[in-house]
Design an enzyme around this catalytic site. Structure first.
Site, PDB file in Angstrom:
ATOM      1  N   ASP A 340       0.674  -1.143   0.163  1.00 25.11           N
ATOM      2  CA  ASP A 340       0.056  -0.124   0.171  1.00 25.11           C
ATOM      3  C   ASP A 340       0.851   1.358   0.031  1.00 25.11           C
ATOM      4  O   ASP A 340       1.882   1.230   0.849  1.00 25.11           O
ATOM      5  CB  ASP A 340      -0.990  -0.166   1.226  1.00 25.11           C
ATOM      6  CG  ASP A 340      -1.991   1.265   1.169  1.00 25.11           C
ATOM      7  OD1 ASP A 340      -3.051   1.004   0.636  1.00 25.11           O
ATOM      8  OD2 ASP A 340      -1.454   2.128   1.851  1.00 25.11           O
ATOM      9  N   ILE A 341       0.521   2.172  -0.715  1.00 21.86           N
ATOM     10  CA  ILE A 341       1.231   3.584  -0.888  1.00 21.86           C
ATOM     11  C   ILE A 341       1.030   4.339   0.419  1.00 21.86           C
ATOM     12  O   ILE A 341       0.095   4.659   0.627  1.00 21.86           O
ATOM     13  CB  ILE A 341       1.031   4.229  -2.087  1.00 21.86           C
ATOM     14  CG1 ILE A 341       1.104   3.330  -3.466  1.00 21.86           C
ATOM     15  CG2 ILE A 341       1.698   5.389  -2.058  1.00 21.86           C
ATOM     16  CD1 ILE A 341       0.750   4.041  -4.638  1.00 21.86           C
ATOM     17  N   GLU A 383      -4.984   2.576  -3.985  1.00 21.65           N
ATOM     18  CA  GLU A 383      -3.503   2.599  -4.137  1.00 21.65           C
ATOM     19  C   GLU A 383      -2.794   1.248  -3.452  1.00 21.65           C
ATOM     20  O   GLU A 383      -1.736   1.254  -3.057  1.00 21.65           O
ATOM     21  CB  GLU A 383      -3.126   3.641  -3.000  1.00 21.65           C
ATOM     22  CG  GLU A 383      -3.350   3.350  -1.562  1.00 21.65           C
ATOM     23  CD  GLU A 383      -4.739   3.937  -1.209  1.00 21.65           C
ATOM     24  OE1 GLU A 383      -4.719   4.149   0.063  1.00 21.65           O
ATOM     25  OE2 GLU A 383      -5.692   4.138  -2.082  1.00 21.65           O
TER      26      GLU A 383
END
Length: 512
Positions: A340-341, A383
């Site tokens: 996950d960003i 994301e």
């Protein structure tokens, strides 16, 4: 005379009625009618004066018309039968001189006219029949090859079926299909060629111009030898080159061996051109089908596999792992990575959604460069990204995940004002069979490990075996944290809705 004519008419009507009924008697009935017609007309000609009579001209004209209109075999038979009839009636109507039969000039002229004019017409019928058979064979070949290539949905099958159908149907010695690959052409499929498949050929001059102009090109053996570009593929032979697609070329050749003519006929060029038209449609359909199939499993923004394709591939790999377990084949593993960003929402709020899309594309590019060729990289949603690692142990999965994390952190992201922006990711890993053997279990464990990485400060890699807390507790803490955040949000909203306190003191109403 009247009785003979009446009998002939009655017999002709009967034979035509038999022919109209069909069946195996059709041919026999027609020939019986023809023989009776010849006999009756010959008798009438003999009665009216023989070869010098008025009916011999009409008889000869009728025989000529029948010989020309009938098929080649039937025409020859009818001319021979008419010749016998003319000779017979001429002999019957004239006397013998010095013990020999005198054949008068009228009968001789009739026989000569029959064989010269009728024979020419019959030869013309033979040519027409052969041409009709050839055209029917070409149409049948085009139809069969078209059906074969239309049933195929992949370009490889279409190219192979096309080359094989051209060689077998049109009796060529060799056929090859070439596609542009950069500045050179690659052999996509071949049949009967001397060169190997996937060889690259540098085509220039007339062939390249023909391909650009979408025109067919017939090259003699001398021209092909002087050019020399296709000698490694076809040998020193003349060939026909036909554009088969926007970037493809069909080349066929025939060298004249095995009793076949070496030159290409004009009708063969036309037939191959018609076949090329059908092939272009089949190739366009196959490419459209491949494009639509790719779009159905690909995320349009990042170019990675989409969520549905990721779930399907994960289910397949889990099923394969379970089959190994059923066979008691040890040593097989499957790992799943979720990443996950970090702070992506803040990045979007600060730089805008276009910059956020650029970050998603950059992370996808870094992901592609960090994984192996047989790994499946996908956009899980928003994301979040996922990577399926077949036949990958815990240690190997850690190395790949760490490589992904470093690759993303070093990727050159830039904002709209040109400044460099640093982006990091948090990574969670789960490995089968240690952390489960179903897609749901692996995703759940990898997701819990991902949240553990975020709790520990982000920009790190966590395996499901690293966390000391069980997954259920992690999920419970996440739910508690979400409820606490929701309560704080409601409290802030209530504070905004409450009326502001007045700076003046309230006036108390005195009691009555």
């Amino acid at each position: 005379m009247t009785g003979l004519l009446t009998a002939q008419i009655a017999l002709a009507v009967a034979t035509h009625a038999m022919a109209a009924r069909g069946g195996s008697w059709v041919g026999r009935a027609i020939w019986i009618g023809m023989i009776t017609d010849v006999v009756a007309v010959s008798a009438m000609v003999a009665i009216t004066g023989g070869s010098n009579g008025p009916l011999v001209f009409l008889y000869t004209v009728g025989a000529l018309a029948a010989g020309i209109l009938l098929s080649s075999r039937a025409g020859f038979r009818f001319i021979a039968l008419s010749t016998i009839a003319i000779v017979t009636m001429d002999v019957m109507t004239h006397t013998h001189t010095f013990g020999k039969t005198t054949f008068f000039p009228g009968g001789l002229a009739a026989v000569a006219a029959l064989w010269i004019i009728g024979g020419a017409g019959t030869m013309f019928s033979i040519y027409n029949e052969r041409e009709l058979k050839r055209q029917n064979a070409e149409l049948a070949t085009i139809r069969q090859v078209t059906l074969d290539i239309e049933d195929s949905l992949t370009l490889e099958e279409i190219f192979t079926d096309l080359c094989r159908g051209v060689v077998e149907g049109f009796r060529f010695d060799a056929a090859a299909l070439l596609l542009w690959d950069g500045d050179m052409m690659r052999v996509a499929a071949s049949q009967g060629t001397t060169g190997s498949s996937d060889m690259r050929i540098d085509l220039r001059g007339r062939i390249a111009n023909a391909l650009r102009m979408k025109d067919a090109l017939v090259t003699s053996r001398k021209e092909a030898t002087s050019d020399g570009a296709l000698i490694p593929l076809l040998g020193p032979r003349g060939y026909l080159a036909i554009p088969i697609a926007e970037d493809g070329l069909l080349i066929v050749t025939r060298d004249g061996r095995k009793g076949r003519p070496g030159t290409l006929r004009e009708n063969e060029v036309e037939a191959l051109d018609r076949l090329a038209h059908h092939a272009r449609l089949a190739i366009a359909n196959a490419r459209l089908h491949a494009h639509m199939s790719e779009m159905a499993i690909t995320d349009p923004l990042t170019g990675l596999a989409n969520h549905g394709e990721m779930q399907a591939r994960l289910a397949f790999e889990c099923g394969r792992l379970q089959r190994y377990a059923t066979l008691r084949a040890a040593g097989h593993h499957l790992s799943v990575i979720l990443l996950d960003i970090d702070h992506f929402k803040k990045f979007n709020d600060r730089f805008g959604h276009q910059a956020g899309d650029a970050v998603l594309k950059g992370v996808a590019a870094a992901l592609k460069g960090a994984v192996r060729s047989f790994d499946i990289a996908a956009r899980y949603g928003g994301e979040e990204f996922a990577v399926i690692l077949p036949e990958t142990t815990e240690e190997a999965a850690r190395e790949i995940a760490e490589r992904i994390r470093r690759s993303v952190s070093m990727y050159p992201f830039a904002s709209e004002d040109g400044k460099s922006v640093r982006v990091t990711v948090s990574v969670g890993i789960a490995t089968a069979p240690e952390n489960g053997s179903t897609p749901a279990a692996l995703i759940k464990q990898a997701d819990a490990s991902l949240y553990h990485s975020k709790e520990e400060g982000r920009n790190r890699v966590t395996h499901a075996l690293d966390t000391e807390r069980p997954v259920a507790r992690i999920l419970t803490m996440d739910a508690t944290r979400r409820r606490r955040a929701q309560g704080e949000a409601r409290a802030r909203a209530g504070a905004r809705r409450a009326p502001a306190r007045s700076s003046h003191p309230r006036r108390r109403t005195p009691p009555v």
